[in-house]
Design a protein around this motif. Structure first.
Motif, PDB file in Angstrom:
ATOM      1  N   TRP A 119      16.698  19.693  64.667  1.00  0.00           N
ATOM      2  CA  TRP A 119      17.422  18.924  62.932  1.00  0.00           C
ATOM      3  C   TRP A 119      16.961  19.583  62.474  1.00  0.00           C
ATOM      4  CZ3 TRP A 119      16.577  16.156  59.761  1.00  0.00           C
ATOM      5  CH2 TRP A 119      17.994  15.241  58.954  1.00  0.00           C
ATOM      6  N   LYS A 120      17.873  19.910  61.504  1.00  0.00           N
ATOM      7  CA  LYS A 120      17.344  19.940  59.953  1.00  0.00           C
ATOM      8  C   LYS A 120      17.849  19.091  58.720  1.00  0.00           C
ATOM      9  CE  LYS A 120      14.555  23.281  61.821  1.00  0.00           C
ATOM     10  NZ  LYS A 120      13.542  23.925  61.274  1.00  0.00           N
ATOM     11  N   GLU A 121      17.121  19.066  57.819  1.00  0.00           N
ATOM     12  CA  GLU A 121      17.560  18.401  56.865  1.00  0.00           C
ATOM     13  C   GLU A 121      19.001  19.340  55.731  1.00  0.00           C
ATOM     14  OE1 GLU A 121      15.934  14.864  53.374  1.00  0.00           O
ATOM     15  OE2 GLU A 121      15.395  16.195  54.962  1.00  0.00           O
ATOM     16  N   LYS A 141      30.012   5.341  64.663  1.00  0.00           N
ATOM     17  CA  LYS A 141      29.778   4.796  66.172  1.00  0.00           C
ATOM     18  C   LYS A 141      28.860   6.413  66.302  1.00  0.00           C
ATOM     19  CE  LYS A 141      31.815   8.782  69.062  1.00  0.00           C
ATOM     20  NZ  LYS A 141      32.064   8.998  70.404  1.00  0.00           N
ATOM     21  N   VAL A 142      27.215   5.357  66.635  1.00  0.00           N
ATOM     22  CA  VAL A 142      26.333   6.341  66.680  1.00  0.00           C
ATOM     23  C   VAL A 142      25.968   7.633  67.495  1.00  0.00           C
ATOM     24  CG1 VAL A 142      23.538   6.262  67.270  1.00  0.00           C
ATOM     25  CG2 VAL A 142      24.461   4.353  66.087  1.00  0.00           C
ATOM     26  N   GLY A 143      25.432   8.587  67.217  1.00  0.00           N
ATOM     27  CA  GLY A 143      25.555  10.066  67.923  1.00  0.00           C
ATOM     28  C   GLY A 143      23.759  10.387  68.125  1.00  0.00           C
ATOM     29  N   ASP A 144      23.073  10.818  68.144  1.00  0.00           N
ATOM     30  CA  ASP A 144      21.209  11.206  68.887  1.00  0.00           C
ATOM     31  C   ASP A 144      20.462   9.981  67.603  1.00  0.00           C
ATOM     32  OD1 ASP A 144      22.456  12.782  71.028  1.00  0.00           O
ATOM     33  OD2 ASP A 144      22.009  14.285  70.127  1.00  0.00           O
ATOM     34  N   VAL A 145      19.858   9.735  68.406  1.00  0.00           N
ATOM     35  CA  VAL A 145      18.490   8.889  67.196  1.00  0.00           C
ATOM     36  C   VAL A 145      17.469   9.841  67.431  1.00  0.00           C
ATOM     37  CG1 VAL A 145      17.148   7.130  67.421  1.00  0.00           C
ATOM     38  CG2 VAL A 145      19.868   6.914  67.609  1.00  0.00           C
ATOM     39  N   LEU A 146      16.723  10.363  66.186  1.00  0.00           N
ATOM     40  CA  LEU A 146      16.221  11.733  66.690  1.00  0.00           C
ATOM     41  C   LEU A 146      14.410  10.988  65.829  1.00  0.00           C
ATOM     42  CD1 LEU A 146      18.649  14.387  65.111  1.00  0.00           C
ATOM     43  CD2 LEU A 146      17.902  13.666  67.539  1.00  0.00           C
ATOM     44  N   SER A 199      29.760  13.949  60.152  1.00  0.00           N
ATOM     45  CA  SER A 199      28.467  13.972  59.281  1.00  0.00           C
ATOM     46  C   SER A 199      27.801  12.898  58.413  1.00  0.00           C
ATOM     47  CB  SER A 199      29.398  14.272  58.120  1.00  0.00           C
ATOM     48  OG  SER A 199      30.543  13.811  57.184  1.00  0.00           O
ATOM     49  N   GLY A 200      27.813  11.927  59.136  1.00  0.00           N
ATOM     50  CA  GLY A 200      27.241  11.126  58.164  1.00  0.00           C
ATOM     51  C   GLY A 200      25.870  10.798  59.260  1.00  0.00           C
ATOM     52  N   VAL A 201      24.444   9.754  58.476  1.00  0.00           N
ATOM     53  CA  VAL A 201      23.458  10.469  58.753  1.00  0.00           C
ATOM     54  C   VAL A 201      22.234   9.094  58.132  1.00  0.00           C
ATOM     55  CG1 VAL A 201      22.616  11.963  57.327  1.00  0.00           C
ATOM     56  CG2 VAL A 201      21.292  11.668  59.124  1.00  0.00           C
ATOM     57  N   PHE A 202      21.142   8.258  58.854  1.00  0.00           N
ATOM     58  CA  PHE A 202      20.609   7.333  57.535  1.00  0.00           C
ATOM     59  C   PHE A 202      19.163   7.891  58.492  1.00  0.00           C
ATOM     60  CE2 PHE A 202      18.267   3.476  58.601  1.00  0.00           C
ATOM     61  CZ  PHE A 202      17.685   3.435  57.184  1.00  0.00           C
ATOM     62  N   LEU A 203      18.095   8.377  57.543  1.00  0.00           N
ATOM     63  CA  LEU A 203      17.124   8.999  57.671  1.00  0.00           C
ATOM     64  C   LEU A 203      15.672   8.587  56.599  1.00  0.00           C
ATOM     65  CD1 LEU A 203      15.181  11.898  57.283  1.00  0.00           C
ATOM     66  CD2 LEU A 203      16.453  12.209  55.180  1.00  0.00           C
ATOM     67  N   LYS A 241      29.822  12.344  54.375  1.00  0.00           N
ATOM     68  CA  LYS A 241      30.343  13.310  53.631  1.00  0.00           C
ATOM     69  C   LYS A 241      30.212  13.259  51.951  1.00  0.00           C
ATOM     70  CE  LYS A 241      33.970  16.887  54.952  1.00  0.00           C
ATOM     71  NZ  LYS A 241      35.412  17.492  55.007  1.00  0.00           N
ATOM     72  N   GLY A 242      29.976  14.157  50.979  1.00  0.00           N
ATOM     73  CA  GLY A 242      29.908  14.447  49.340  1.00  0.00           C
ATOM     74  C   GLY A 242      29.675  13.002  49.074  1.00  0.00           C
TER      75      GLY A 242
END
Length: 329
Positions: A327-329, A231-236, A255-259, A284-285
């Protein structure tokens, strides 16, 4: 002079009535029209001018910005008598839907408002001759007879109230009426930021969290993330004006992210150009690089300590606030 002001307000009123659907532009050089615009804003706040009619008047400090705003204008007010037949054929304009603008139909539309205005006027006249043991007070008369409803909200409070239950835009995506009301509130609030600088580092830089948007791609991911078992968390949006960088981030806890990374260029007091440089889907990983896919611009049409409102090259709207973290990458 007075003649110019009269013609300016007449053209605005014709848009309000629905006789035309064009904006009315003010070239506000060196803040010349600030007092007039403040007066109109006060009329909106006091309930004499409808909130949804305020965006008809478009202003900018330079001709270039004004032309851009005029070209991007989308009518969002409520026309009272759309396409009225006011002998426009004499001016060389074709008549459309003449049957819907007969004197009787126009009378039915305008008469209730005329009666309301007449009732208000009679009340004000009565107030001037009503016996009183104390000196007359304009403030008391204004409070007694103002058409402003008790439940009226400030533009910012109204907007936040409208988007509070819209699931970041998913619900209003399926509800055109709610979507229109939210866009009207955004445009009305943008009026308050019309001449402000929203692209300086101290204002724009930092982490912004999405509260509501019309952008279909982001809403699609939010809606369908469950198909991937997440599910989606914060969209930043993470913006660094000093280093000319922008990152669009969709998080998938834990731990997932689409950047998507971008380079930016400050184009004007409110506009930022961007160009996507890289993208990555990360868990993650593991990490999957993706190709960059486009460029464009966005305008932060309103910004304060709490929220920012933006409109982009495709006409999409974005409402973001400042979360309690960076937020930090």
């Amino acid at each position: 002079g007075f003649g110019t002001l009269e013609e300016f307000l007449e053209a605005t009123t014709w848009a309000q009535l629905g006789i035309h659907s064009k904006p009315v532009g003010l070239l506000n050089v060196d803040g010349y029209y600030n007092c007039l615009l403040s007066f109109i804003d006060q009329a909106v706040e006091e309930g004499f001018v409808p909130l949804y009619d305020r965006p008809i008047i478009v202003s900018a400090p330079t001709a270039k910005e004004l032309v851009e705003k005029l070209e991007e204008y989308v009518p969002c007010h409520e026309g009272i008598a759309s396409q009225l037949n006011w002998e426009m054929e004499q001016l060389g304009y074709p008549q459309q839907a003449a049957s819907s603008s007969s004197p009787s139909s126009v009378f039915k539309v305008l008469y209730p408002r005329f009666v309301k205005s007449l009732s208000l006027t009679k009340g004000l006249l009565h107030a001037t001759v009503e016996p009183s043991t104390s000196p007359p007070s304009l403030c008391k008369s204004k409070s007694k007879f103002s058409p402003k409803p008790p439940q009226s909200l400030s533009p910012k409070t109204l907007l936040l109230d409208l988007i509070s239950d819209q699931d970041r835009g998913l619900k209003s995506q399926q509800d055109p009426q709610s979507r229109t009301r939210i866009i009207e509130a955004i445009e009305a609030l943008a009026v308050h930021g019309r001449d402000s600088v929203t692209t300086d580092s101290s204002s724009l830089s930092g982490t912004w969290r999405m509260r509501w948007t019309t952008e279909k791609e982001q809403l699609y991911i939010i809606k369908n993330a469950y198909l991937l078992g997440t599910k989606v968390g914060d969209v930043l949006q993470v913006i660094d004006v000093d280093n000319l960088l922008l990152s669009n981030v969709i998080t998938f806890p834990p731990s997932g992210v689409f950047l998507v990374r971008s380079e930016i260029e400050v184009a004007s007091n409110q506009r930022v150009n961007f160009r996507f440089t890289s993208a990555v889907l990360r868990g993650k990983g593991w990490e999957v690089p993706l190709p960059p896919f486009g460029q464009g611009w966005f305008e932060s049409v309103y910004l304060d300590d709490d929220i920012r409102l933006a409109k982009d090259i495709r006409g999409d709207y974005l409402v973001v606030d400042r979360p309690s973290y960076e937020w930090k990458e």
